[in-house]
Every structure is written in C-alpha cells, then in structure tokens.
Design a protein around this motif. Structure first.
Motif, mmCIF file in Angstrom:
data_model
loop_
_atom_site.group_PDB
_atom_site.id
_atom_site.type_symbol
_atom_site.label_atom_id
_atom_site.label_comp_id
_atom_site.label_asym_id
_atom_site.label_seq_id
_atom_site.Cartn_x
_atom_site.Cartn_y
_atom_site.Cartn_z
ATOM 1 N N ALA A 113 47.796 39.060 35.575
ATOM 2 C CA ALA A 113 48.464 40.344 35.771
ATOM 3 C C ALA A 113 47.521 41.493 35.450
ATOM 4 N N GLY A 114 46.727 41.327 34.391
ATOM 5 C CA GLY A 114 45.783 42.380 34.022
ATOM 6 C C GLY A 114 44.741 42.621 35.093
ATOM 7 N N PHE A 115 44.206 41.548 35.652
ATOM 8 C CA PHE A 115 43.226 41.712 36.725
ATOM 9 C C PHE A 115 43.875 42.325 37.965
ATOM 10 N N GLY A 116 45.162 42.047 38.160
ATOM 11 C CA GLY A 116 45.879 42.701 39.249
ATOM 12 C C GLY A 116 45.975 44.202 39.033
ATOM 13 N N MET A 122 41.289 50.164 40.612
ATOM 14 C CA MET A 122 40.115 50.374 41.457
ATOM 15 C C MET A 122 40.518 50.919 42.824
ATOM 16 N N VAL A 123 41.628 50.428 43.364
ATOM 17 C CA VAL A 123 42.128 50.949 44.647
ATOM 18 C C VAL A 123 42.488 52.429 44.511
ATOM 19 N N VAL A 355 41.671 55.264 37.345
ATOM 20 C CA VAL A 355 41.424 53.824 37.315
ATOM 21 C C VAL A 355 42.058 53.165 36.089
ATOM 22 N N PHE A 356 42.212 53.932 35.000
ATOM 23 C CA PHE A 356 42.759 53.344 33.773
ATOM 24 C C PHE A 356 44.284 53.409 33.704
ATOM 25 N N GLY A 436 33.704 51.335 37.967
ATOM 26 C CA GLY A 436 34.882 52.111 38.322
ATOM 27 C C GLY A 436 35.164 53.181 37.292
ATOM 28 N N GLY A 437 35.835 54.210 37.716
ATOM 29 C CA GLY A 437 36.273 55.247 36.804
ATOM 30 C C GLY A 437 35.339 56.415 36.639
#
Length: 517
Positions: A113-116, A122-123, A355-356, A436-437
């Motif tokens: 779930a976290g990687f999702g 990122m999207v 991103v966060f 990212g970010g």
C-alpha cells in the motif's frame, strides 16, 4: 385426550423420545402428581386402563441436533472464556493472533500500500505541471476528495466483506454471489453521487477565495470527477472481492490485508484516472464543448440501474438508505485538505509537498482502516450493534487503554503504530532514489516529517478506538460508518501537519529545493 396431547408436548420439548403413559385426568389434580411413570410400572400385567404411546417425532430429532450444535459452539466460544475468568468480564477475542502474527500479516500489504501511495505521489508530482492542473486549479481540490472517496468506498467494502468472511456469511456460493452483486451496485451508486458532490465542493472552494467562476471549468470538474469515481469503483471493487476470497481460502485474516491493498490500488488508479480523464476532457473543452456534459449525464443516467440491484440485497439496501452521511461528510472533510493542497502546491516555499501528501495521507488512512476493521470484526463476533454489553458501553477510552492494555485490539494498535517509522523511511528513500519531490531529504526534514506522521497515526488510532465502540453502542455498523470519517480525518491531519512542517522548515531555512517542470 387433551391430557395425552399435553404430555406428548412436554416430552417433545425435552428433546427426547420416551414412552408416555396416559392416566386418568383426576390423577393429575396436583402438580406433584404430574410425573411420568417409569417403563417398569406401565409394563406390569396387573395394570389396567394404561395406554402406551411411543413418540417418534422429527421435531425431537431436530431439537437434539440443534442442542448438540449449540453445545458444540458454546464449548468452542467458552474455551477462551474459561481461561480468562480472572482477568475481567470482557470476552476473549475470537481472533487468536499474537503481535508477531499481526505484524507479519500486515507488513506485506502495508508495504504494498505504501509503494502504491508513493507511485500516486510521483504521478501527482508529474501531472501538477500539466495545463489542466495549471489552468483549472480546482482539480487539486478534487485530488484528496476523490482519493479519500475511493479509499472510503473500497475500504468500507473490504471491511464489510472481511467481516462477512470471518463470520462465515460468504461461504455458500449463493450468498457470495448475492453479496458481490449487491456491494458492487452499492459502491457504483455511492461513487457516482459523491463524485458529483465532490465536484460541486471543488467549484465552491475554488470560487470562494478568488471570486472567479467558469461554467466550462465547472462542467469539466463534474465530468472528470464522476467518470473517475465510477471507473475506479468498478475496477477496485472487483480487485477487492478477489483479494478477500483469496485470503479466506489460504487462511489469512482478510482484515489485515484487504484494506491496505484497497487503499494502495485506490490511490494510484484513481489519481491516474483523474489526471488522464481531466486532461482528455480539457483538450475537448474548446472544440467540442458538448462532450463534458454528455459524459456527466451518461454516468448519472446509470444510477437507477445500480439502485435497483442494490435494493435487492438486504445488507446493501440498509446501507443504500443510511450510508450516505459518513461518505458525504468525509468528502467535505477531505475537500478541506484539498483546499490546503491547492494553496500550497504552487508555492515555491512548499515545493515537494505534492509528492509527499498522498504518502502521508495514504499510510495514515491504511493503518487506521486496518484497526477499525479489526475492532469491528471483534465486536461482530461477540454480538450485534446496539446490544447492551460491556464492550458496547465503553466510555471514552484513555490513551493507556488504547495502546497499553492486554486485549488484542490494543496489541494491534501498538503493532500498527510501530510500523510508521520504518515504513515511512522506506518510502522516503524510494522517493529520494526516484528523484521525486524536487527537494533534498535532510536530517531535520526527516525528523519533522516523521513527527507529523507519528502524530497523525497516534491521533487516528485513538479516535478509531473511541469511534468504533461509540458507533457500535448506538446501533450503527462500524464497517459502514467509521472508516469514511477516519480516513477523511487522516487526509486532513496528514495534509495539515505536512504543510505545517514545510512551513516551519521554510522559516528555519532548511528547504533546499530545485523546482522544475
């Protein structure tokens, strides 16, 4: 003859088959004399006026079988009670799980779930620079609202089906099919209606600060929101059903795996659909203005079909009538978080927040949804909503009773809280590795970020313990009512605490940003 029938009925209620002796009525004048005669008495040859009646009743046999089944179930449920009589009146949990087993089952879906949510972040970090997000900034308000909506609908679906699986209500194929059809139709109704309301909230929240209103942008938001909610519901609903059935078959508690997977896939799929659909409709806005209202009208026109299907199932019929308040209020709460995101994402001082935000909101929502689903299952296995029992009448709990008591729900709260720091460290490292970010992860940034994440989950787990029991004591099913409120509060707390952390870091000069397109 009437006395004979009364005696036969008396024997049937005892659940045994015995010979009956019919005696004169006058011999039964006193209650002390209303006793059955022993077989040796009526078999004596010198007895006269004795009629023997032998009962062979199917009701008797059924009564014996039902009594045996009740005794068997009672012995199973009382095994743990007998060993815990010295610990208090609270019944032992039917979930025979240790802290290690809870952590082991939750860990993999939690990371998944976290990687999702990392992928969703990122999207969002990429699409924030698209023309539709720059020119129709209200789309940012839709992001937490729709992500929260999908989390609410899919996680309440997962919680309902997990509870049904744990108490054996979907073991029969016919019941399983009815449950699938009713719940799929129900979430289509909820997704379409709440998606439409979320677009209205986005228009209002976008109009209030600036005083600017565009009918074309309003229709674009409506079509994008309704289409995204509908398609995501269809896809994620089928995935959830497969996950819960598979978990049941391989012996894993669905409460531990279904809600995190629902949340992870929900965030990524919903955000990708929202970005793609809004971008496509924005392109058609100038040349083919009729496309947006047609798309909106098409999905709304399907509502009567889903309502008819949902009303055929007694469980979903009840939710169809009474389950609107939590998802609509949750949508409004998430929209406030979306307003915060809309006002901070374009500010250079808050670079990287896009991103966060899905990560911290997703992780908090995942963990509290697991806890709420587990507590709800625990209560369902010990009674029904609204019954007057010790656990239903629990007052506002203290933090110590929530996190440091010996019951299984407190144990799971500790396990879930301990997953926050290692989980977020993995996710932050993943974001940094993927560049990212547009921000550098310094030690002080990680400290502030972890503080916000820990405070968010701590508050959510405490509120979940109180809210689920409070709703249960008032006859409300927590599977349908608690999770929308909790995940919406997670979105608001996560976005607010993250924005506060970014602001403090900017004040102390620790924001090393590299903003780019």
């Amino acid at each position: 003859m009437s006395s004979k029938l009364e005696q036969e009925a008396a024997h049937q209620t005892n659940g045994v088959v015995l010979p009956i002796v019919a005696v004169p009525v006058d011999s039964l004048a006193s209650p002390d004399q209303q006793q059955l005669m022993e077989p040796s008495e009526f078999l004596e040859p010198d007895r006269e006026g004795v009629e023997v009646v032998v009962l062979d009743s199917q009701a008797n046999a059924k009564g014996v079988r039902e009594e045996d089944a009740l005794l068997e179930n009672g012995s199973q449920s009382n095994e743990s009670d007998d060993t815990s009589t010295d610990q208090g009146p609270e019944p032992a949990s039917p979930l025979k799980e240790t802290s290690f087993s809870i952590g082991l089952q939750v860990l993999f879906p939690f990371l998944l779930a976290g990687f999702g949510t990392v992928a969703a972040g990122m999207v969002l970090d990429i699409v924030q620079h698209w023309d539709v997000f720059k020119n129709v900034t209200e789309v940012f308000i839709l992001v937490p609202a729709l992500l929260g909506l999908k989390g609410n609908l899919e996680m309440t679906l997962a919680s309902r089906l997990s509870t049904a699986a744990n108490i054996g209500h979907i073991d029969a194929p016919k019941e399983l099919w009815r449950m699938i059809m009713g719940n799929m139709a129900l979430i289509q109704v909820q997704a379409t209606v709440v998606g439409f309301l979320a677009s209205i909230a986005a228009v209002i929240f976008g109009w209030i600060p600036d005083g600017h209103f565009s009918i074309g942008h309003a229709i674009l938001l409506c079509a994008s929101s309704v289409a995204t909610a509908f398609i995501a519901s269809l896809v994620l609903g089928m995935v959830m059903i497969g996950v819960i059935i598979g978990s049941r078959k391989i012996g894993i508690n669905p409460d531990n795996v279904a809600t995190p997977i629902a949340a992870s896939l929900g965030d990524l799929i919903t955000l990708a659909l929202l970005s793609g659909i809004s971008w496509g409709l924005y392109i058609e806005l100038e040349d083919k203005a009729y496309v947006n209202p047609l798309v909106c009208a098409f999905f709304i026109a399907l509502l009567p079909l889903w309502i008819i299907i949902a009303k055929r199932n007694p469980v979903t019929r009840e939710v169809l009538y009474s389950g609107w308040e939590p998802v609509i209020i949750a949508m409004a709460i998430s929209s406030v978080g979306g307003l915060i995101l809309d006002k901070t994402v374009s500010d250079p001082n808050f670079a990287g927040i896009a991103v966060f935000t899905p990560v911290i909101n997703g992780v908090g929502g995942n963990l509290v949804a697991v806890q709420a689903s587990r507590i709800s299952t625990y209560l369902h296995m010990n009674g029904i909503p609204g019954e007057s029992s010790e656990m239903a009448l629990r007052k506002c709990p203290t933090p110590c009773s929530t996190f440091f008591s010996s019951d299984v729900n407190s144990r799971s709260a500790r396990v879930l809280f301990l997953l926050v720091v290692p989980g977020h460290l993995v996710f932050l490292y993943t974001i940094s590795s993927m560049q990212g970010g547009h921000t550098t992860l310094t030690l002080i940034f990680v400290v502030f970020y972890m503080t916000a994440a820990l405070l968010q989950v701590l508050i959510l787990l405490y509120i979940a313990n109180w809210m689920v029991h409070w709703m249960w004591g008032r006859g409300l099913d927590p599977d349908n009512f608690s999770i929308p409120y909790l995940t919406a509060l997670g979105d608001l707390l996560g976005t607010g605490l993250l924005a506060l952390s970014f602001h403090v870091l900017w004040l102390i000069g620790d924001r090393d940003t590299d903003v780019g397109d």
